[in-house]
Every structure is written in structure tokens, then in C-alpha cells.
Scaffold this motif. Sequence first.
Motif, PDB file in Angstrom:
ATOM      1  N   VAL A  66      87.885  53.206  15.926  1.00 25.49           N
ATOM      2  CA  VAL A  66      88.871  53.146  17.031  1.00 25.49           C
ATOM      3  C   VAL A  66      88.422  54.673  17.676  1.00 25.49           C
ATOM      4  CG1 VAL A  66      91.102  54.285  17.618  1.00 25.49           C
ATOM      5  CG2 VAL A  66      90.947  52.340  16.159  1.00 25.49           C
ATOM      6  N   CYS A  67      88.071  55.639  16.764  1.00 26.52           N
ATOM      7  CA  CYS A  67      87.213  56.904  17.382  1.00 26.52           C
ATOM      8  C   CYS A  67      86.026  56.627  18.149  1.00 26.52           C
ATOM      9  CB  CYS A  67      87.022  57.961  16.424  1.00 26.52           C
ATOM     10  SG  CYS A  67      88.771  58.704  15.701  1.00 26.52           S
ATOM     11  N   GLY A  68      85.330  55.981  17.531  1.00 23.64           N
ATOM     12  CA  GLY A  68      83.858  55.620  18.092  1.00 23.64           C
ATOM     13  C   GLY A  68      84.189  54.894  19.564  1.00 23.64           C
TER      14      GLY A  68
ATOM     15  N   VAL B  78      77.067  66.220  23.817  1.00 19.08           N
ATOM     16  CA  VAL B  78      78.328  66.169  22.970  1.00 19.08           C
ATOM     17  C   VAL B  78      78.958  65.020  22.549  1.00 19.08           C
ATOM     18  CG1 VAL B  78      80.718  66.999  22.566  1.00 19.08           C
ATOM     19  CG2 VAL B  78      78.945  68.391  23.542  1.00 19.08           C
ATOM     20  N   LEU B  79      79.247  64.071  23.569  1.00 19.82           N
ATOM     21  CA  LEU B  79      79.718  62.702  23.282  1.00 19.82           C
ATOM     22  C   LEU B  79      79.015  61.852  22.494  1.00 19.82           C
ATOM     23  CD1 LEU B  79      81.644  61.809  26.703  1.00 19.82           C
ATOM     24  CD2 LEU B  79      82.506  62.168  24.400  1.00 19.82           C
ATOM     25  N   ALA B  80      77.482  61.786  22.769  1.00 18.26           N
ATOM     26  CA  ALA B  80      76.619  61.057  22.331  1.00 18.26           C
ATOM     27  C   ALA B  80      76.519  61.486  20.775  1.00 18.26           C
ATOM     28  CB  ALA B  80      75.136  61.141  22.593  1.00 18.26           C
ATOM     29  N   SER B  81      76.556  62.761  20.392  1.00 18.94           N
ATOM     30  CA  SER B  81      76.522  63.229  19.052  1.00 18.94           C
ATOM     31  C   SER B  81      77.901  62.880  18.058  1.00 18.94           C
ATOM     32  CB  SER B  81      76.563  64.695  18.939  1.00 18.94           C
ATOM     33  OG  SER B  81      75.515  65.084  19.510  1.00 18.94           O
ATOM     34  N   LEU B  82      78.911  62.736  18.779  1.00 22.10           N
ATOM     35  CA  LEU B  82      80.164  62.327  18.230  1.00 22.10           C
ATOM     36  C   LEU B  82      80.281  60.665  18.310  1.00 22.10           C
ATOM     37  CD1 LEU B  82      82.924  64.827  19.951  1.00 22.10           C
ATOM     38  CD2 LEU B  82      82.039  64.734  17.662  1.00 22.10           C
ATOM     39  N   SER B  83      79.777  60.258  19.240  1.00 25.44           N
ATOM     40  CA  SER B  83      79.749  58.708  19.149  1.00 25.44           C
ATOM     41  C   SER B  83      79.160  58.154  18.070  1.00 25.44           C
ATOM     42  CB  SER B  83      79.214  58.113  20.323  1.00 25.44           C
ATOM     43  OG  SER B  83      79.472  56.624  20.548  1.00 25.44           O
TER      44      SER B  83
ATOM     45  N   SER C 168      78.315  55.547  12.494  1.00 25.64           N
ATOM     46  CA  SER C 168      77.771  55.326  11.486  1.00 25.64           C
ATOM     47  C   SER C 168      78.593  55.585  10.393  1.00 25.64           C
ATOM     48  CB  SER C 168      76.586  56.637  11.246  1.00 25.64           C
ATOM     49  OG  SER C 168      75.402  56.353  12.115  1.00 25.64           O
ATOM     50  N   LEU C 169      79.836  56.273  10.510  1.00 25.31           N
ATOM     51  CA  LEU C 169      80.981  56.560   9.437  1.00 25.31           C
ATOM     52  C   LEU C 169      81.395  54.963   9.446  1.00 25.31           C
ATOM     53  CD1 LEU C 169      82.520  59.599  10.474  1.00 25.31           C
ATOM     54  CD2 LEU C 169      81.440  59.447   8.356  1.00 25.31           C
ATOM     55  N   GLY C 170      81.770  54.457  10.467  1.00 22.68           N
ATOM     56  CA  GLY C 170      82.359  53.119  10.300  1.00 22.68           C
ATOM     57  C   GLY C 170      81.496  52.031   9.712  1.00 22.68           C
ATOM     58  N   TYR C 171      80.025  52.213  10.061  1.00 16.01           N
ATOM     59  CA  TYR C 171      79.067  51.148   9.381  1.00 16.01           C
ATOM     60  C   TYR C 171      79.134  51.333   7.946  1.00 16.01           C
ATOM     61  CZ  TYR C 171      74.944  48.566   8.497  1.00 16.01           C
ATOM     62  OH  TYR C 171      73.881  47.678   8.296  1.00 16.01           O
ATOM     63  N   SER C 172      79.137  52.682   7.342  1.00 18.50           N
ATOM     64  CA  SER C 172      79.119  52.904   5.934  1.00 18.50           C
ATOM     65  C   SER C 172      80.464  52.311   5.135  1.00 18.50           C
ATOM     66  CB  SER C 172      78.633  54.390   5.673  1.00 18.50           C
ATOM     67  OG  SER C 172      77.582  54.643   5.926  1.00 18.50           O
TER      68      SER C 172
ATOM     69  N   ILE D 163      86.628  50.133  25.285  1.00 21.53           N
ATOM     70  CA  ILE D 163      87.897  49.930  25.069  1.00 21.53           C
ATOM     71  C   ILE D 163      87.601  48.593  24.108  1.00 21.53           C
ATOM     72  CG2 ILE D 163      89.761  48.469  25.900  1.00 21.53           C
ATOM     73  CD1 ILE D 163      89.581  50.168  28.374  1.00 21.53           C
ATOM     74  N   LEU D 164      86.312  47.645  24.336  1.00 27.54           N
ATOM     75  CA  LEU D 164      86.364  46.465  23.349  1.00 27.54           C
ATOM     76  C   LEU D 164      85.992  47.278  22.195  1.00 27.54           C
ATOM     77  CD1 LEU D 164      84.095  44.532  26.037  1.00 27.54           C
ATOM     78  CD2 LEU D 164      86.358  43.724  24.823  1.00 27.54           C
ATOM     79  N   GLY D 165      85.308  48.342  21.793  1.00 28.29           N
ATOM     80  CA  GLY D 165      84.801  48.651  20.605  1.00 28.29           C
ATOM     81  C   GLY D 165      86.123  49.252  19.907  1.00 28.29           C
ATOM     82  N   ALA D 166      87.001  49.900  20.704  1.00 28.86           N
ATOM     83  CA  ALA D 166      88.321  50.145  19.722  1.00 28.86           C
ATOM     84  C   ALA D 166      88.857  49.085  19.323  1.00 28.86           C
ATOM     85  CB  ALA D 166      89.202  51.379  20.611  1.00 28.86           C
ATOM     86  N   LEU D 167      89.361  47.996  20.372  1.00 27.71           N
ATOM     87  CA  LEU D 167      89.951  46.885  20.043  1.00 27.71           C
ATOM     88  C   LEU D 167      89.416  45.888  19.037  1.00 27.71           C
ATOM     89  CD1 LEU D 167      90.665  45.391  23.789  1.00 27.71           C
ATOM     90  CD2 LEU D 167      92.469  46.550  22.030  1.00 27.71           C
ATOM     91  N   GLY D 168      87.979  46.260  18.735  1.00 28.53           N
ATOM     92  CA  GLY D 168      87.322  45.491  17.576  1.00 28.53           C
ATOM     93  C   GLY D 168      87.746  45.881  16.503  1.00 28.53           C
ATOM     94  N   SER D 169      88.483  47.133  16.083  1.00 24.45           N
ATOM     95  CA  SER D 169      88.730  47.519  14.842  1.00 24.45           C
ATOM     96  C   SER D 169      90.060  47.050  14.449  1.00 24.45           C
ATOM     97  CB  SER D 169      88.859  49.222  14.861  1.00 24.45           C
ATOM     98  OG  SER D 169      89.902  49.516  15.806  1.00 24.45           O
ATOM     99  N   LEU D 170      90.810  46.259  15.267  1.00 27.70           N
ATOM    100  CA  LEU D 170      92.147  45.792  14.990  1.00 27.70           C
ATOM    101  C   LEU D 170      92.172  44.758  13.743  1.00 27.70           C
ATOM    102  CD1 LEU D 170      93.848  45.549  18.521  1.00 27.70           C
ATOM    103  CD2 LEU D 170      94.086  47.283  16.576  1.00 27.70           C
TER     104      LEU D 170
END
Length: 452
Positions: free
Chosen positions: A103-105, A123-128, A133-137, A195-202
Amino acid sequence: MTSPRPDPDPIEASKPGLIGRLRASLSDPVLRALVTATAVSRIGRGVFFAVTVLFFTQIIGLSPAQAAVVLAVSSGCGVIASFLGGWLADRWSARRLAFGFEVCGGLLLASYAFVGDFVSALVLASLSGFFDSLGYSSRSAIIARGFASERRVHARAVLRTVTNLSIAAGSGLGAVALALGTPEAYRTVIAVAGILGALGSLPLLRLTSAVDAPARTPVTGQLTPTGSIDTEAATAALAERRDWSRRSPWRDPRYLLLSVLSAVFGMQFGVAEFGVPLWITQNTNAPEVMVAVLLIVNTTLVVLFQVRASRGTHDLATAGRVTMVAGWLMVAACLIYALAAGLPAWAAIVILIAGMIAHTFAEILSQAGAWGLSFELADPVRAGAYQGVFGMGFSLGALASPIVVNATAITFGLAGWAMLAAIFLAAAIGIWAIARRAATSAAASAPTTATA
């Protein structure tokens, strides 16, 4: 460890064709949730991949050097996050962590639509990159715990197939912005991608606690029914905690060496994404459109063959053998690419396609072998941390690959391609040796275990 998931129905699994195989795979509820999440979120990523560089340079006004810095820093943050995501997944709910990170990504990705300068993009590229990577692991930890040994590599292969299909679909959506060329079009498709990336977490919320790490016994708070401290239980909990710490992947030299060698071989992705496009435009007479043609060839072959090429690679010896084959195919690909220089356009096109075919099968087989070894040689108690270390290695390889490819193939031509070929072959031999030794040790210990 959780109980293995049931295998797909054998009748369904026997259906020919890609769609039939994928449908059979989706009989597993864990894989079905992961596939759904991956399909939606990777469409968003595909949109972003298609427009990122041009959005940075043509819409925001960054120089090529600044755009390169933004992407490099994003990759660097991903290196740190790869291990951290797995480490966290051993301590808290992997499914909830994966959901939160995705969701954060996605929201950070959507925020690119409001970027207007170098600092905000950085800044946004670093956080994204960090949250991606957190989500992938975290997802890797879910795969390690949610499937039986022989099903983990299959799950990875299915997810990679779905990823390629979704990224291709997302790239098509991104082409809308490229065709219109207006800032509004770029910003709109980027917002949609996020938005698609966030919805993909559901769909990850449908996963059960079976994919989470077993709860650890707390050292403190061990009380008897009378309210006094149960020293025996506290001592046992402390011993459990110490044993858990001793199982760290950082204390496993074999796994660390496997991660390093896999990271080296993983630089083949940099050859495809960075080296081949530069080689085509600077050293061959092939038209620039060949960059897109080769990408289509690569994606098509991965979609068609990744699942079937991954069969049986949960076996250590098989994983080592397919990695060795991948090493020789990568040698062939490097040398074939080198031969395209100076040839007439038609000949260069034929040579480049042949090189990409060899390269893609090297990619398919090396990934199958790497998945099998990364799961089978990991300590199941610390599955998240082990997958995090392995993912961190791949992130380091991705970070180093443009530098290595430029310093070899792009700088020295044929000799440089030969250097790259030697690097890939050496890495494959090292991985094969680790797999062979591990398989021999496992076979030797099997009779003892059976007797006991």
C-alpha cells in the motif's frame, strides 16, 4: 513450519497450454491470492517502467545524469530494504507486513504525479524503492512458508510469468502517455499506476496466519499458576531465543556464498536492460527499434517456458545442473552479441535475436535454479531472513551491473564481452559446486536419518 498446501488437481494440471497450467496452479488459495495481487500491482509497475525516464527528462526537466542518480539511489535503498523486509517477516505477520508495504509503495508511486524537481524525485524514488523491496522480501517469506518444498519454485515461476504479462500490459497503458506526450497525460497514467499498485495489495488480506512465522516464546513473563516466576520455562524460552539467533543467515557461509554468486550471475539482467541497448545503438547497424523487438522476444519466451523449465529444480542436484546449463548459454549469448558489431543491418538483426534467445533461456534456467537453492539451503526457522539476504544479493547485483557491463562489453567490445562471459561462467560453476556438495551431503545423511 506450516503444513504443505495441497497440490493442484492432476487432471487439471494435465491440461495443455499456458492457460491450463496457470488455471491448475490457481487451485491453491495461497498462490491464487499472490497471483491476483501480483497481476494488479505489476500492471502499475509496467506503466511506471514505460514512462519513468522520459517523465524525468522531458516533463520534470531532469538531466540524464540526474535521472540516473535518482534510479541508482532507488536501487541502493532497495538493497537495504531487501534484508530488512525478510528480517521483519520473521518477527511479525508476513502477510500484514506485505500488505502494508505494498500500500505504501503504491501511494508513493502515485505521488510521482506531483513531482516537479530533482530533490522531490530523489526522495520519492528512494522511498518507493525501499517499500517495494520490503514488500518483495515479505512475499518471499510467504512463499517459503506457504508451500511444500516441491511447490515453492513452481509458485515463483507462476508469479514471474504473471509479472511479465502484467508488466507488458502496463507498458501498453504507458504507451498512451508516450503517444500523447503532454504533462497531464504522464501525470495521469503515473497516478493510475500508483493506485493499481496499492489496490494490488488487497488480495494479500485473504491469506491466513499459516504463512506467518511461528510465534516465539517470550523470555519474560513465564509465571506458574501461583504467580511465581517459572524459571524452567524462562530458561527454555531463553534457550529457544539463542537458538533462533544462531540460525541467522549471516552465520551460514554456504548461503552467503550462494547469495554472492547468484548476485554475480544476476547481472545478466543488466546486460539485457543496459548493455544490449547501448551495444545496438553504438556498435551495430541494427535499427534502434530492435531494442523493443528483443524485449518482446524475451518476455514471450519467459511467459511460455518459465513454469515448465522450473519443474524439479527444488532438487539440489537438478538446480545445480540447470544453473550450469544457464552459465554456458550466457557464454554463448555474450559472444553472439559481440558478433553483431560491424555486420550489415539484416545480419545484425538475426545475430541479436539469436543472442537474445540464448540469453533468455539462460535467464529462465538460472532463475529456476536460484529459486530452488535459495529455498532448499535456507533454514526454515529463519525463512524470512534467509530470503532477505538472498534478495539483497540480487539488489546489489542489479546496482553493480551497469558499471560492470560498461567497464567490459561497452568499453572493450569483443574482449569485453568475453570478460563478461567468463564472469558468468565462473559464477555458474561456483553455484553448481555448492549445489552438488549440498546434494551429496543430503544423500549421505538420508540413510542415517531414516535409521534414526
